[in-house]
Design an enzyme around this catalytic site. Structure first.
Site, short mmCIF file in Angstrom:
data_model
loop_
_atom_site.label_atom_id
_atom_site.label_comp_id
_atom_site.label_asym_id
_atom_site.label_seq_id
_atom_site.Cartn_x
_atom_site.Cartn_y
_atom_site.Cartn_z
N GLU A 1 0.88 -1.18 0.00
CA GLU A 1 0.00 0.00 0.00
C GLU A 1 0.91 1.22 0.00
OE1 GLU A 1 -3.73 1.94 2.47
OE2 GLU A 1 -2.06 1.04 3.53
N HIS B 1 -11.23 -1.85 1.67
CA HIS B 1 -11.90 -1.61 2.95
C HIS B 1 -11.77 -0.17 3.44
CE1 HIS B 1 -7.73 -2.08 3.80
NE2 HIS B 1 -7.92 -1.66 5.03
C1 GLC Z 1 -4.02 1.36 5.93
C2 GLC Z 1 -5.20 0.44 6.08
C3 GLC Z 1 -6.23 1.13 6.92
C4 GLC Z 1 -5.62 1.38 8.28
C5 GLC Z 1 -4.32 2.16 8.16
C6 GLC Z 1 -3.54 2.09 9.44
O1 GLC Z 1 -4.34 2.50 5.22
O2 GLC Z 1 -5.67 0.05 4.83
O3 GLC Z 1 -7.41 0.39 7.04
O4 GLC Z 1 -6.52 2.09 9.08
O5 GLC Z 1 -3.47 1.65 7.17
O6 GLC Z 1 -3.08 0.79 9.64
#
Ligand code: GLC
Ligand code: CA
Length: 601
Positions: free
Chosen positions: A275, A348
């Site tokens: 991510e 999500h």
């Molecule tokens: C990422 C996840 C998210 C989470 C954040 C902190 O963006 O996808 O759901 O709240 O990281 O871990």
């Protein structure tokens, strides 16, 4: 290039375990629930399951706050439930990828608890800093710098036991790990190896591009103590944004390469996806170029930002199709030579794509637009990700009151923006939440039209942890799996097409009619030398055309020119309309609402 790994041809399905399938009536989904639905997933045709976190966790951020990486949260089951899920998935040819959350842990993790003692070997595993000079520790304004947390409030929390503050980009129950510490990094790699040895097939790495911070020459964070760097301007809500100084930091490549050496070298058949907030197209290419031994692919968010207001995502602005083309196109081109792309609308953290990019004003338009959006995204070059319920055309939650929300981001930011900073009215913030809250995608999976949509038993002792969408009567899996016209069946055919036609995974991507605001069109083609092995009769080029609107649209010039001499229903590989309807549309040069098709040239 020649690099042709298995995941280039795969489709990933994301499961949000808390909302997927409850089997013990506590109102929360669990691992046995996932195992019980594997036949459904195999039937859909996906290749990989990505599970959002199921590790032991206080659940402050629904499991993205992990207190033990090597155990399963009792709410989801046990390690042996996980082993069974792995075995049953593998039996069906499905791979399983787990979420890896190592930018931060829970404040209840043993590492953090040990770190609260400045004499402990873990003392330096997190970002501890003293109060601002001349301020009484723990009093307002004494925080080491002006950074705010993405989930509201200061990004610093005072710990009276240690007498210092710790840094947390997310909630105060999610302290950031200090990746500058080599022993901390080795502990993370050991944990990753433990999971891979247990049989999982890779990781989706949570906010992995935030692990290296932009520190000054003395290793100090911006704005802290005698730091030579500024923490950035303070915004109307009273904080500055840590983002620019925590994303894509100077040691990111070094850390990812070290992780590759310590964890992935010598392993086969796995995949990694990071991510990646704050990653430019050029950096995307570098990180995913196999020659650099970092990650297989990244999730980039440029295209999911195009409807965000300049100040915040809660001030939703209308989006333009040309902006979607520009953002997706930049990333397609960035990894055209080396590297690889992830393709997604939903996850999500995002609202439901059919509500956001499609049209839910009638059921007919919802079904059509859900299919058209799927075709648009999946036909790009890269690995597509389906988020649970997307394959049914599930919609946003439709919440109208704050007490219906469960997500800490939605709730905290409502209070910060409405009650504390007063930058927006309650009504406007509720409208922002209705459009953008992460809870929109977290309502229970709609399996059937039962009281709780088949997510949990009707007479379960506990209601689902978050309300079921009342549209479960019209939108549910039971009514779609055997209906050839359903969104589900369309997804099946789309996945099949990817598996059967090398052009879908490997073909070069070229945009057509970039200025058109209604029609999104492109080709996928292979140069002759790479097309060896493709039967001549099958052709080397696919044309993808999507009317991304609820109005009829003219076939634009470049697309029309390509279609020129062609016609014939047998060249239409997939369409959101009947083949003869699409042939007719092409004859008159006019597409029906959300008419979208793949055509073999
Ligand atoms: C990422 C996840 C998210 C989470 C954040 C902190 O963006 O996808 O759901 O709240 O990281 O871990
Ligand atoms: Ca349960």
């Amino acid at each position: 290039g020649n690099h042709n790994p298995w995941w280039a041809n795969a489709v990933v399905y994301q499961i949000y375990p808390r909302s997927f399938q409850d089997t013990n009536g506590d109102g929360c989904g669990d691992l046995p629930g996932i195992t019980s639905r594997l036949d459904y997933l195999a039937d859909l045709g996906v290749d990989v399951l990505w599970l959002s976190p199921v590790y032991k966790s206080p659940q402050d951020d629904n499991g993205y706050d992990i207190s033990d990486y090597q155990d399963i949260d009792p709410m989801f089951g046990t390690l042996s439930d996980m082993d069974r899920l792995l075995a049953e998935a593998h039996q069906r040819g499905l791979k399983v990828v787990m979420d890896l959350v190592v930018n931060h842990t829970s404040d209840e993790h043993a590492w953090f608890q040990a770190s609260r003692d400045p004499q402990d070997p873990h003392a330096d595993w997190y970002w501890w800093r003293p109060a601002k000079e001349g301020h009484e520790p723990g009093t307002p304004g004494a925080e080491p710098n002006s950074w705010g947390s993405y989930f509201g409030g200061s990004a610093w929390e005072y710990d009276p036991q240690r007498g210092e503050y710790y840094f947390h980009q997310f909630s105060k129950k999610q302290p950031d790990l200090n990746w500058e510490n080599p022993r901390m990094r080795q502990a993370v790699y050991a944990m990753m190896n433990w999971w891979l040895d247990r049989g999982i097939d890779g990781f989706r790495m949570d906010v992995i591009t935030l692990i290296s911070k932009h520190v000054d020459a003395d290793g100090e964070l911006p704005g802290v103590g005698r730091s030579t760097m500024s923490a950035g301007p303070v915004g109307p809500e009273g904080y500055s944004n840590p983002g620019p100084l925590c994303q894509d930091g100077p040691r990111l490549d070094e850390f990812l390469q070290e992780m590759h050496r310590e964890v992935f070298d010598g392993r086969h058949g796995y995949m990694t996806v990071g991510e990646a907030p704050g990653i430019s197209p050029v950096r995307d290419e570098f990180i995913t170029n196999p020659a650099n031994h970092e990650l297989d692919m990244l999730f980039l968010f440029e295209h999911t930002d195009i409807d965000h207001g300049p100040e915040s995502k809660w001030d939703v602005v209308p989006w333009k199709l040309t902006d979607l083309k520009k953002t997706l196109g930049r990333h397609q081109r960035a990894v055209a030579q080396a590297g690889w792309a992830s393709l997604f609308f939903d996850n999500h953290d995002q609202p439901r794509s059919v509500s956001r990019w499609g049209d839910t004003s009638t059921d007919r338009l919802r079904v059509l637009s859900a299919k058209a959006l799927a075709l648009l995204m999946h036909m790009h070059r890269g690995t597509p990700y389906i988020y649970q319920g997307e394959e049914l055309g599930m919609t946003n939650a439709g919440f109208t009151r704050l007490d219906q929300y469960r997500d800490l981001e939605s709730i905290n930011l409502y209070h910060q923006r409405v009650d504390q900073a007063g930058v927006v009215s309650g009504e406007r913030m509720l409208a922002g939440l209705a459009a953008m809250s992460r809870d929109n995608s977290r309502t229970p999976m709609q399996w059937d039209d039962g009281k709780y949509a088949g997510f949990t038993a009707e007479y379960a002792p506990r209601e689902p942890w978050i309300p079921v969408n009342p549209n479960k009567d019209q939108i549910n899996a039971a009514s779609q799996v055997r209906d050839p016209d359903s969104v589900f069946s369309f997804y099946q055919r789309l996945i099949e097409l990817r598996h059967s036609d090398v052009l879908v995974s490997a073909g070069e991507w070229d945009l057509l009619d970039p200025e058109d605001e209604q029609v999104y069109a492109f080709t996928r083609s292979l140069p002759a030398e790479q097309a060896a092995g493709i039967k001549e009769a099958e052709g080397h080029k696919l044309l993808v055309v999507v009317n991304a609107s609820s109005r009829p649209a003219k076939v634009p010039a470049q697309t029309r020119a390509l279609l020129g001499g062609h016609a014939g229903a047998d060249q239409i590989l997939l369409s959101t309309y009947k083949e003869e309807e699409t042939t007719a549309s092409l004859l008159i040069g006019k597409l029906s609402p959300w008419e979208a098709f793949v055509y073999r040239l």
